[in-house]
Design a protein around this motif. Structure first.
Motif, short mmCIF file in Angstrom:
data_model
loop_
_atom_site.label_atom_id
_atom_site.label_comp_id
_atom_site.label_asym_id
_atom_site.label_seq_id
_atom_site.Cartn_x
_atom_site.Cartn_y
_atom_site.Cartn_z
N VAL A 269 0.76 -1.28 0.12
CA VAL A 269 0.00 0.00 -0.10
C VAL A 269 1.02 1.11 -0.17
CG1 VAL A 269 -1.84 1.37 1.35
CG2 VAL A 269 -2.06 -1.17 1.34
N GLY A 270 0.65 2.11 -0.89
CA GLY A 270 1.30 3.39 -1.06
C GLY A 270 2.44 3.36 -1.97
N ALA A 271 3.23 4.40 -2.14
CA ALA A 271 4.10 4.47 -3.16
C ALA A 271 5.52 3.69 -2.90
CB ALA A 271 4.65 5.90 -3.46
N GLY A 272 5.96 2.84 -4.01
CA GLY A 272 6.93 2.14 -4.04
C GLY A 272 7.70 1.81 -5.24
N ARG A 316 -2.77 10.89 0.54
CA ARG A 316 -4.25 10.58 0.44
C ARG A 316 -4.58 8.94 0.50
NH1 ARG A 316 -7.14 14.41 -1.44
NH2 ARG A 316 -6.29 16.48 -2.55
N VAL A 317 -3.45 8.20 0.07
CA VAL A 317 -3.68 6.79 0.23
C VAL A 317 -3.67 6.24 1.65
CG1 VAL A 317 -2.77 4.59 -0.20
CG2 VAL A 317 -3.00 6.12 -1.92
N ALA A 318 -2.63 7.02 2.52
CA ALA A 318 -2.51 6.91 3.71
C ALA A 318 -3.83 7.30 4.60
CB ALA A 318 -1.36 7.60 4.41
N SER A 319 -4.55 8.18 4.20
CA SER A 319 -5.80 8.61 4.97
C SER A 319 -7.17 7.96 4.39
CB SER A 319 -6.05 10.16 4.30
OG SER A 319 -6.28 10.48 3.18
#
Length: 682
Positions: A269-272, A316-319
């Protein structure tokens, strides 16, 4: 969206994250060690909290102090940036247990992909091709050496934890395996707190291509195209670009899908970023290397060609937001190239540098973006990573982006701290780079030819002109014969002499005669020459000029010198130690020099027997004692600075007669470390 976010990092990435937080209306909290009390990220945040002394282990790597800072400031989330604790599963878990949102992937995904051995096994099971190498974790030195022999030389030693090239060692000779394994373990332990290693087959003349992925918590994963990161030195990326000229659309799509599968395999999940090693002769044969479970240093090039703010989408993804686009919605437009400006001196073998930023100019606009943590008056020490800033250029095509980046680097001035900006500018002009004919060994092969040999004479000319300021204009008429300018009717102007020393070069004496119209006649000679006559001041082989320079302009901050038909512009800033000069991305420190004081290694102790620190740093290993007999080339000490080790070796066979440091000692550049008396011939 969160109301308050703590940025658990420093330098340019902290400034970068704070910028997006401000644009989103989110309150930012900076943290700082004693070394960073006046740093730019501290000033630009809405609030800042001291978290400890300079050593990273007691500040930026302290989970307890970071969590305490978040609690005291009311932060709801923590952005780790990159480096430090960004890929630390324990930190991510500690944030969750403290009721904080970690702006990154879940702790299990970090743990899985942070272990390169488990990561390879996991993605291979998902159908992603991997590089042949050792299997199993916790291998002993003997098992690693045995695996290397089974794979066949050359091999690449890699820390299982961490990334960024830290601790990686290319070993071409079997006899060197033991020493290289020991060194790789030390670097891995110092950088990541974990000295577990693996060994992989070395792919000759490879290209390093990585895929940016973005995943939300609702099962959606997309890739944002690739970045070419093949221009590296010591396994550290220095130039990155997007997209890669190597890939066609079919290969891009296949590698992108492989990266998406790798992300899905660990519940990302998130940027990687999923990194691949690609044979330049066969781009369709690509191999998974590792996954970086964080934002990458080179993320701006992806932002410029996609139009997406990756930090914003991390937030935004973390929220809890869902990605509003599918893979078909992602388009790549134009070309972007990034250069990493680091505190290192190419003229001294790229050793880490330091100092105080005396004057600063960083280009912005016109297709150029600079992400930086620098500001004037701030010291740059040897405690942290050497990267100071990133200069990024965008254009409709690759040629335009390269041209804009070269111009931007020429316009970059960091006076007071030697940097690699000039080296990067010359690298970008290399024919192979311009043609896109890249591989990870290109920089190492060409580095020597990209570093200027000797000190350009215009450096000495500008320094002499700065030391010869023009007198203030008189209020009324002045008798010309009373002005101490050396001018005489029908005579030769008097010559004034200045002595300068650039570290690593012979002292030089510059004779200067100024005349009407801003002319400046210059002669060069050895600083030890006592005669004050141009006739007896023999020119140095590298400084043949005499009466060939003309001062175009000097205003206290700038000197423009015309030499042999070329015009050279210098930015100037004086300090108690001397004069710093910046020229087209290169930095020169020209210091007043007493011709009697010719020793570079300390009073009475210079010479080939004396071993001095090549850079400011910390002595991490001492392998000898006074009285020990050593052989030529034997490793005696190890000095570490900015996460880089430098081995101090015996210059010849002999006996250690002096040893002035112990392990853990902090040393300055050129500080005496040891003396080795040569072995007497029998």
């Amino acid at each position: 969206m969160f109301s308050t976010v703590l940025v658990a990092n420093r330098g340019e990435i902290a400034v970068r994250v704070i910028r997006t937080l401000r644009e989103l209306g989110v309150r930012s909290v900076a943290v700082f060690s004693d070394a960073d009390a006046d740093a730019r990220h501290v000033r630009e945040a809405d609030t800042a909290v001291r978290i400890g002394p300079a050593p990273a282990a007691e500040s930026y790597l302290s989970v307890e102090r970071l969590l305490d800072a978040a609690r005291r400031t009311g932060a709801e989330a923590v952005h780790p940036g990159y480096g430090f604790l960004a890929e630390n599963a324990g930190f991510a878990q500690a944030c969750a247990e403290a009721g904080l949102v970690f702006i990154g992937p879940p702790a299990p995904a970090i743990s899985l992909m942070g272990d390169k051995i488990r990561a390879k096994e996991t993605v291979a099971a998902a159908g992603v091709p991997v590089v042949p190498g050792s299997s199993g974790s916790g291998l002993t030195d003997a098992q690693l050496a045995s695996a290397a022999r089974d794979i066949g030389m050359p091999v690449l030693l890699k820390p299982s934890a961490g990334g960024g090239g830290k601790g990686m060692r290319l070993v071409r000779e079997e006899a060197l395996l033991a020493d290289e394994i020991a060194a790789a373990r030390r670097e891995a332990r110092a950088s990541f707190g974990d000295d577990t290693l693996l060994v992989e087959r070395w792919i000759d003349r490879p290209r390093h291509i990585e895929i940016q992925v973005l995943a939300d918590g609702h099962g959606n994963v997309v890739h944002l195209g690739e970045r070419e990161c093949s221009l590296q030195r010591r396994h550290q990326k220095i130039i990155e670009e997007a997209p890669s000229v190597l890939l066609d659309e079919a290969t891009r799509a296949a590698m992108g899908e492989a990266a998406v599968q790798a992300a899905r395999s660990c519940g990302y999940v998130g940027a990687g970023t999923v990194e691949f090693i690609v044979p330049g002769s066969d781009p369709s044969s690509y191999y998974f290397m590792e996954m970086n479970t964080r934002l990458q240093v080179e993320h701006p090039v992806t932002e410029l060609i996609t139009g997406l703010d990756l930090v914003e989408w991390q937030l935004r993804v973390a929220s809890g937001e869902q990605l509003p686009y599918s893979q078909a919605d992602i388009t790549l437009t134009g070309h972007a190239v990034e250069a990493r400006v680091c505190a290192e001196d190419p003229a001294r073998g790229f050793l880490p540098s330091g100092g105080t930023v005396l004057a600063l100019h960083e280009p912005q606009g016109g297709g150029v973006r600079t992400d930086s943590g620098l500001s004037e008056g701030v010291p740059v020490g040897s405690t942290y990573d050497p990267m100071l800033s990133k200069v990024i250029a965008y254009g409709p095509d690759r040629a335009t982006a390269l041209r804009r980046l070269r111009a931007a680097l020429a316009d970059t001035v960091v006076l007071g701290v030697p940097t690699n900006a000039g080296f990067l500018r010359r690298l970008l002009a290399h024919p192979a780079v311009a043609a896109g004919d890249l591989d990870t060994g290109l920089v190492e092969r060409e580095a020597e030819g990209l570093v200027p040999d000797g000190v350009p004479e215009e450096v000495y000319a500008a320094a002499a002109l700065l030391r010869q300021p023009s007198p203030a204009p008189p209020a009324g008429w002045v008798d010309p014969f009373s002005v101490p300018s050396g001018w005489r009717l029908g005579g030769t102007p008097a010559e004034t002499f200045h002595h300068f020393r650039v570290p690593g070069h012979e002292p030089v004496r510059v004779g200067l005669r100024t005349g009407a119209g801003g002319t400046a006649a210059l002669t060069f000679g050895h600083a030890g020459d006592r005669e004050e006559s141009a006739d007896t001041c023999g020119p140095l082989p590298s400084l043949p000029g005499a009466e060939r320079s003309r001062l175009v302009e000097a205003d206290g901050r700038r000197v423009v010198v015309e030499l042999d038909g070329l015009t050279h512009t210098f930015s100037l800033a004086s300090s108690p130690e001397g004069v710093w000069l910046g020229r087209d991305g290169d930095a020169w420190h020209v210091q007043d020099h007493d011709p009697v004081e010719a020793s570079l290694g300390g009073a009475g102790r210079s010479g080939v027997d004396t071993l001095a620190a090549p850079m400011p740093g910390t002595v991490t290993v001492v392998k000898v004692a006074v009285g020990d007999e050593v052989v030529a080339g034997q490793s005696l000490l190890v000095v570490e600075a900015m996460k880089m080790e430098h081995v101090i070796s015996a210059p010849h066979a002999g006996t250690v007669t002096e040893l002035d440091v112990t392990a853990g000692a902090t040393v300055a550049m050129d500080q005496i470390l040891a003396v080795v008396a040569p072995k007497e011939e029998s």
